[in-house]
Design an enzyme around this catalytic site. Sequence first.
Site, mmCIF file in Angstrom:
data_model
loop_
_atom_site.group_PDB
_atom_site.id
_atom_site.type_symbol
_atom_site.label_atom_id
_atom_site.label_comp_id
_atom_site.label_asym_id
_atom_site.label_seq_id
_atom_site.Cartn_x
_atom_site.Cartn_y
_atom_site.Cartn_z
ATOM 1 N N ARG A 156 -9.963 0.744 8.652
ATOM 2 C CA ARG A 156 -9.756 -1.206 8.418
ATOM 3 C C ARG A 156 -11.141 -1.825 9.819
ATOM 4 N NH1 ARG A 156 -4.173 0.396 8.948
ATOM 5 N NH2 ARG A 156 -2.927 -1.541 9.209
ATOM 6 N N ARG A 165 -0.753 -9.540 13.103
ATOM 7 C CA ARG A 165 -0.906 -8.580 12.610
ATOM 8 C C ARG A 165 -2.171 -8.715 11.605
ATOM 9 N NH1 ARG A 165 4.336 -5.260 10.888
ATOM 10 N NH2 ARG A 165 2.350 -4.063 9.220
ATOM 11 N N LYS A 204 0.947 -1.565 -0.336
ATOM 12 C CA LYS A 204 -0.331 -0.221 -0.128
ATOM 13 C C LYS A 204 1.112 1.036 -0.103
ATOM 14 C CE LYS A 204 -1.900 -1.124 4.068
ATOM 15 N NZ LYS A 204 -1.645 -2.157 4.099
ATOM 16 N N ARG A 240 11.926 -6.611 5.216
ATOM 17 C CA ARG A 240 11.999 -5.129 5.195
ATOM 18 C C ARG A 240 12.609 -4.549 6.520
ATOM 19 N NH1 ARG A 240 5.994 -2.447 5.406
ATOM 20 N NH2 ARG A 240 5.831 -3.409 7.723
ATOM 21 N N ARG A 280 11.384 -2.774 11.019
ATOM 22 C CA ARG A 280 10.241 -2.312 11.785
ATOM 23 C C ARG A 280 10.098 -2.602 12.766
ATOM 24 N NH1 ARG A 280 4.668 -0.207 8.193
ATOM 25 N NH2 ARG A 280 3.387 -0.872 9.402
HETATM 26 P P1 AP5 Z 1 4.354 -1.648 2.043
HETATM 27 O O1 AP5 Z 1 4.777 -1.273 1.202
HETATM 28 O O2 AP5 Z 1 5.771 -0.874 2.935
HETATM 29 O O3 AP5 Z 1 3.825 -2.166 2.172
HETATM 30 P P2 AP5 Z 1 2.006 -1.805 3.059
HETATM 31 O O4 AP5 Z 1 1.368 -2.091 2.614
HETATM 32 O O5 AP5 Z 1 2.406 -0.018 3.002
HETATM 33 O O6 AP5 Z 1 2.523 -2.322 4.651
HETATM 34 P P3 AP5 Z 1 2.304 -1.367 6.044
HETATM 35 O O7 AP5 Z 1 3.400 -3.108 6.671
HETATM 36 O O8 AP5 Z 1 2.742 -0.251 6.284
HETATM 37 O O9 AP5 Z 1 0.986 -2.092 6.325
HETATM 38 P P4 AP5 Z 1 0.092 -2.124 7.827
HETATM 39 O O10 AP5 Z 1 -1.020 -1.817 7.432
HETATM 40 O O11 AP5 Z 1 0.263 -3.858 8.690
HETATM 41 O O12 AP5 Z 1 0.800 -1.035 8.294
HETATM 42 P P5 AP5 Z 1 0.209 0.713 8.616
HETATM 43 O O13 AP5 Z 1 1.230 1.150 8.614
HETATM 44 O O14 AP5 Z 1 -0.791 0.539 8.668
HETATM 45 O O15 AP5 Z 1 5.821 -3.075 1.250
HETATM 46 C C1 AP5 Z 1 6.529 -3.271 2.625
HETATM 47 C C2 AP5 Z 1 7.287 -4.508 2.009
HETATM 48 O O16 AP5 Z 1 6.916 -5.222 0.763
HETATM 49 C C3 AP5 Z 1 8.493 -2.971 1.800
HETATM 50 O O17 AP5 Z 1 9.968 -3.667 1.704
HETATM 51 C C4 AP5 Z 1 8.385 -3.292 0.605
HETATM 52 O O18 AP5 Z 1 9.700 -2.717 -0.196
HETATM 53 C C5 AP5 Z 1 8.395 -4.518 -0.559
HETATM 54 N N1 AP5 Z 1 6.943 -4.443 -1.443
HETATM 55 C C6 AP5 Z 1 6.203 -4.061 -1.584
HETATM 56 N N2 AP5 Z 1 5.718 -4.032 -3.273
HETATM 57 C C7 AP5 Z 1 6.661 -4.871 -3.204
HETATM 58 C C8 AP5 Z 1 6.847 -5.534 -4.577
HETATM 59 N N3 AP5 Z 1 5.477 -5.280 -5.728
HETATM 60 N N4 AP5 Z 1 6.973 -6.479 -4.926
HETATM 61 C C9 AP5 Z 1 8.230 -7.305 -3.999
HETATM 62 N N5 AP5 Z 1 8.106 -5.887 -2.482
HETATM 63 C C10 AP5 Z 1 7.654 -5.288 -2.410
HETATM 64 O O19 AP5 Z 1 -0.735 0.313 10.616
HETATM 65 C C11 AP5 Z 1 0.177 0.140 11.065
HETATM 66 C C12 AP5 Z 1 -0.267 0.256 12.923
HETATM 67 O O20 AP5 Z 1 -1.479 1.211 12.986
HETATM 68 C C13 AP5 Z 1 -1.564 -1.006 12.779
HETATM 69 O O21 AP5 Z 1 -0.631 -2.431 13.251
HETATM 70 C C14 AP5 Z 1 -2.326 -0.586 13.751
HETATM 71 O O22 AP5 Z 1 -1.964 -1.041 15.495
HETATM 72 C C15 AP5 Z 1 -2.297 1.206 13.055
HETATM 73 N N6 AP5 Z 1 -3.302 2.014 12.971
HETATM 74 C C16 AP5 Z 1 -2.921 2.402 11.684
HETATM 75 N N7 AP5 Z 1 -4.121 2.628 11.061
HETATM 76 C C17 AP5 Z 1 -5.305 2.157 12.021
HETATM 77 C C18 AP5 Z 1 -6.631 2.250 12.044
HETATM 78 N N8 AP5 Z 1 -7.510 2.318 10.670
HETATM 79 N N9 AP5 Z 1 -7.467 1.603 12.900
HETATM 80 C C19 AP5 Z 1 -6.767 1.152 13.642
HETATM 81 N N10 AP5 Z 1 -5.486 1.102 14.025
HETATM 82 C C20 AP5 Z 1 -4.631 1.856 13.039
HETATM 83 MG MG MG Z 2 2.592 1.269 4.698
#
Ligand code: AP5
Ligand code: MG
Length: 215
Positions: free
Chosen positions: A90, A165, A15, A127, A154
């Site tokens: 979410r 997660r 994402k 990552r 991270r």
């Molecule tokens: P990346 O692009 O970072 O993936 P992502 O989908 O953004 O993954 P996240 O880990 O950020 O998602 P998440 O939903 O768990 O975390 P968030 O920060 O939203 O890519 C991942 C890896 O793969 C990287 O190394 C990248 O280089 C690689 N990659 C990407 N594309 C690729 C490809 N095509 N091929 C190969 N490699 C690739 O949330 C974190 C925390 O915040 C949650 O757990 C929760 O505690 C809190 N939170 C956030 N939003 C809310 C909400 N709305 N409600 C409640 N709690 C919330």
């Molecule tokens: Mg992300």
Amino acid sequence: MELNLVMLGPPGAGKGTQARQLRRRWNIPHISTGAMLRDAVQAGTPLGREVASIMESGGLISDDVITRVVTERLAEPDTRKGFLLDGYPRTIPQAEALDRLVAGRAPLIIIEIVLSEAEVVRRLASRMVCAECGTNAVGEGTQCYDCGGPLVPRADDREQVVINRLKVYHEQTQPLVDYYGRRATYCRVDGARLPDDVTADIIAQVEERASKLTA
Ligand code: AP5
Ligand code: MG
């Protein structure tokens, strides 16, 4: 026209990676709730202190708290031409709150990035992110491409936390696929391809849906 985009998909689906390309394509702000919360934790604000331990365990912070954060962000003038939400909604209550928030604005266009659990676990195990600005590392270097800061894993990418997660994703977030899935503005892309190929697919699907909205 106004482009109001929502990115859905499991942890590690890409994402954030995709959002960085897409915001340039359409010149709209990338609103990552995870990044906003990590900034708050790092800055030690009251919000950051409230959410730190929940994020570290891979749980979700409360719908009310995160919806307040998003409501304030979407009221900023830079979202008038649209926005790219990453990580919100979410849960079903968050999706209902977002529908109320955007009532009277252009319809939401939903982008679901599909990725298998095995690939999620593989990606997150390796990552690295910048300790200073939080950006994902690109390539093999030891310093951030954007700001030169040191690269670290991270905090919530430890294996046990990733498993939690994923569990939280299946229980609380995957129901959004049904919530949104029948809308004409729903796009689904295979995330297990080269990043540029995923980007091209998203752009083609979103622009096709958007052109029908204005027709
Ligand atoms: P990346 O692009 O970072 O993936 P992502 O989908 O953004 O993954 P996240 O880990 O950020 O998602 P998440 O939903 O768990 O975390 P968030 O920060 O939203 O890519 C991942 C890896 O793969 C990287 O190394 C990248 O280089 C690689 N990659 C990407 N594309 C690729 C490809 N095509 N091929 C190969 N490699 C690739 O949330 C974190 C925390 O915040 C949650 O757990 C929760 O505690 C809190 N939170 C956030 N939003 C809310 C909400 N709305 N409600 C409640 N709690 C919330
Ligand atoms: Mg992300």
